[in-house]
Design an enzyme around this catalytic site. Structure first.
Site: not given
Lengths: 525, 525
Positions: A265, A302
């Site tokens: 990720e 994120c």
């Protein structure tokens, strides 16, 4: 509660012999005891060997005992008490409330996976019974279940020292799937990592799990991670971090004699679209909420809203004015590490030096070390479309407003975006037609599309997708948050004409676990 | 029924401008009309552009209309009648009954996927309703479905000119998932490919699907395939073929600015373990069945039993004697292409020249061109364990018996194996304990483990796994045969706080498709 600065390999604590490093308090730049000597090649070898030895027993533990093990990890983490929070605060600069919330999330996540393991849906049981009289050919009995891939290498993330680190989402989902885990601690929070590692070791003992089901290795450079991903006994990788780090691991994993999946990720700027009616009716209100989301955790998520897209005009001016005010009066908190702070500064400098970018506002720098000074920038859509670098993630509290001429240009910007974790629509009911035009574009770009929320804040549940097309992640077919994450570490196996005595328990006719099954393609309960 | 030798791009037939080639009858080495000029770069560009244009509409077609489209393809293929079988026989050297069976399988497969599309299980719908009163934080409404990845490049396989070619498993599962397909025809059966391609074009017209949902390109070399996999509009690849071909596509896909998944089904030698009691009680009978499986389709199956493992002794001698007799009296049929025939010959020569390999028997060569001369070889386990090349797949009717000293050595051989599509146990009830010792090894090595059957013959159903660890396939997390193959071409998307008016139909509260859903993690029907 004692920190030893050692590798946790199976049930042992082993002194490393690699390069030594220590935790650092980013608010004060003080070094934190103890020193951690990096893992040696032998440490990697031993951890992987133990994981391999543990695999066959661990993957066939009963659903109940595996679930109990996950719950025990949660209990042991809670039993660490306040010293865990204090150490994590010192190592990360994150405030107490945030870390307490993150601990709750971490333990909740482990308990969610315990319930997922018990439910057994993840086995994806399919039974196609024999049809001995079928013409022109009989059919034999065929049954499918999913089994664990093998030992998994997990990389702790700097920005979630609990929820995406040693006992975080990747570890929880891999253990739930039946995979032993070898964690590489993030060097930004070694003490936090060691404490949580000790808690997992205690859970392994308490639940009589094979020792190799968990190991924790320390290392300051990239060598340890590379060695782990190269090890032939490792069968999958979970990583949360930078695009450079993630793509390096992808390349290593693909270059192995046996390539393995990497779930990385990586980067996302999480576009937020301000639709015309919403912008008009509540632009200033949206601006306040936007800046709150932007500044959360010094923007070190994120899912930080790094891009805002709207059509030019007085409504957007109102939004920009309100957002600028909110940014100007905001004070950035200490960032996770000096390195992250410096990278943030460099990225802001690059933006400021870009002739097509206008600085809308900067916030205040906090008084403590390595503080983030929030930044809000603007550019026009034509320049944005012409300059790929304007899509680069700035890790920290920074966002860019892309000013479009009209809705067609908004669509063009949406189509031009790289893969994202999230896409957000700020809209009123009267924006529905415009939203309908954007949705087909956005669901191809992002793993999660939301209305009138903010991308920060990722619910750990069954429907969550924390994933998305490259470069948001390395593999859009999965999620790293939520119960569906277990599927990353499983593969199907078909058992043909297997006598009852040899069939895995879950596949037997009497359905001993009472799980939902597909019988001849139809769900049986 | 007319062949034009042209690319089928959307609804058009377009003359290629690349290198020209033609089909060839391997039984006679005669060239078959018409000539096919390979696809130009513009042809690739046009096919991919049309696929991209078709994608958003096609992926949102109703479950019913997409299912009807798949069924219509089957009907159109059946309407091609005997000329399809005749052309396929001429191009492949495969006998009529086999090709008729393969046509039935191809059409059955399309109809199976139609039923899968209608059932809607593949949407994997998950709904976590809002919890506005939850403490300490409310939960917003979160809903997940799966959507299609995007246009898919499918490579026709030489060994299944119908079932793994233009309208084969990869095409059927990709279309079922909602992905447009661009097929690269296998150059060994261009006429068969064109006929089936015309049938799909007719189905597209009849069902009023967007033209770009299907294109078929021809090319003799590797350039066309490379260009397709590099095209940024292609989002996944389905391939069945050699390890060299598959790994080349994997490398290309990983080197793209946006890496994409490659589902390559490559090589497998499908070990068969003869357990002691079965070997003793029915060694000769097993030998007969083994040689029948070995010779099926000139051994040109991915699931051909290329390796037999057993313990030395008079029982194994009996088996070897009977197998040798059966091989000796068997006559090989024409192989698919002169190239495959030559490669088979080379591989047999390498085996014969290997000092640690003993030739047990060779069969008869058929009278027609490019006939396979079946071969049975033996080696001992120590040599097998020392020489990786003895695991190389020989594509064609060839198998090797690995003679072990004892059960421990059988286990060692099992552990030493590369990833496989299948593993087989020939066993009696009294072999159960021995089988139990092998199973944990074999399920880590293979996608399908079977008892007292033969790996050739792959049922198209829900529980099938035609897959397995590398190098059997590039991705052990999936299957290329059976209804679960649809999952290869899907990714999850989460919709957060989405008003009913914008929610995809399948995610609405009233469950309009009546599909099985996970509500708060619990199955609702």
């Amino acid at each position: 509660m004692t920190l030893y600065g050692k590798q946790l390999i199976g049930q042992n604590a082993v002194a490393g012999s690699g390069v030594t490093f220590a935790g650092l308090n980013p608010a004060t730049n003080e070094s934190l005891e103890p020193q951690y000597a990096g893992a040696s090649d032998q440490d990697v070898e031993r951890a992987c060997q133990l994981a391999e030895e543990a695999f066959d027993r661990y993957r066939e533990t009963s659903l109940e005992s595996r679930a109990t093990f996950l719950e025990r990890i949660a209990t042991e983490i809670e039993a660490l008490g306040e010293p865990l929070i204090e150490r994590a605060m010192a190592e990360s600069g994150l405030p107490q409330a945030r870390l307490e919330g993150e601990r709750g999330r971490t333990c909740g996540q482990l308990r969610l996976f315990a319930s997922v393991v018990r439910d057994g849906e993840w086995l994806d049981i399919r039974i196609d019974p024999a049809l001995p009289d079928r013409q022109p050919m009989p059919r034999v009995d065929l049954r499918q279940r999913h089994i664990a891939l093998g030992p998994v290498a997990v990389f702790g993330a700097s920005n979630f020292p609990l929820a995406f680190s040693v006992a975080g989402g990747d570890t929880a989902s891999a253990l739930a799937a039946g995979c032993p885990v070898v964690v590489k601690a993030h060097p930004a929070h070694p003490g936090t990592s060691e404490l949580v590692g000790q808690a997992i070791q205690a859970a392994v003992r308490a639940c009589d799990m094979p020792a190799g089901v968990f190991s924790l290795l320390f290392g300051a450079g990239i060598d340890l991670g590379q060695a782990l991903v190269k090890d032939p006994r490792i069968k999958a990788v979970g990583f949360t971090g930078s695009r450079r780090g993630g793509t390096a691991l992808m390349a290593t994993a693909q270059a192995r004699p046996e390539p393995i999946p990497v779930y990385a990720e990586m980067s996302s700027i999480n576009p937020v679209f301000l639709l015309p009616h919403a912008l008009k009716s509540r632009g200033a209100e949206i601006a306040e909420a936007f800046v709150a989301s932007l500044n959360m955790g010094a923007g070190q998520f994120c899912t930080n809203p790094g891009l805002v897209i709207a059509i030019k005009g007085p409504e957007l001016d109102t939004f920009l004015h309100a957002a600028a005010e909110a940014v100007t009066r905001s004070t950035g908190q200490t960032m996770l590490t000096p390195g992250i702070h410096d990278a943030y500064g460099d990225a802001i400098e690059r933006l400021s030096g870009n002739a097509s970018v206008r600085e809308v506002a900067r916030g205040q720098s906090g008084e403590q070390g390595n503080s983030c000074q929030p930044g809000l920038f603007a550019t026009n859509a034509t320049d944005f479309l012409a300059d790929e670098q304007l899509q680069d993630e700035v890790f920290g509290a920074s966002s860019m407003v892309v000013v479009c001429d009209d809705q067609a240009q908004v669509q063009a910007v949406a189509k031009h975006l790289e893969g994202q974790l999230t896409a957000t629509l700020q809209m009123d009911d009267t924006d529905t037609d415009v939203a309908r035009g954007l949705l087909p574009i956005l669901e191809r770009k992002a793993g999660r599309v939301m209305v009138n929320g903010w991308p920060t804040g990722v619910e750990v549940c069954h429907a969550m997708v924390h994933g998305g097309p490259y470069p948001a992640t390395s593999d859009s077919r999965s999620t790293s948050v939520g119960s569906a994450a277990i599927h990353r570490f499983l593969r199907p196996v078909c058992y043909q004409n297997m006598p009852e005595a040899l069939l895995p328990e879950a596949l037997r006719d009497n359905n001993p676990h009472g799980v939902s099954r597909l019988i001849d393609g139809k769900r049986d309960n």
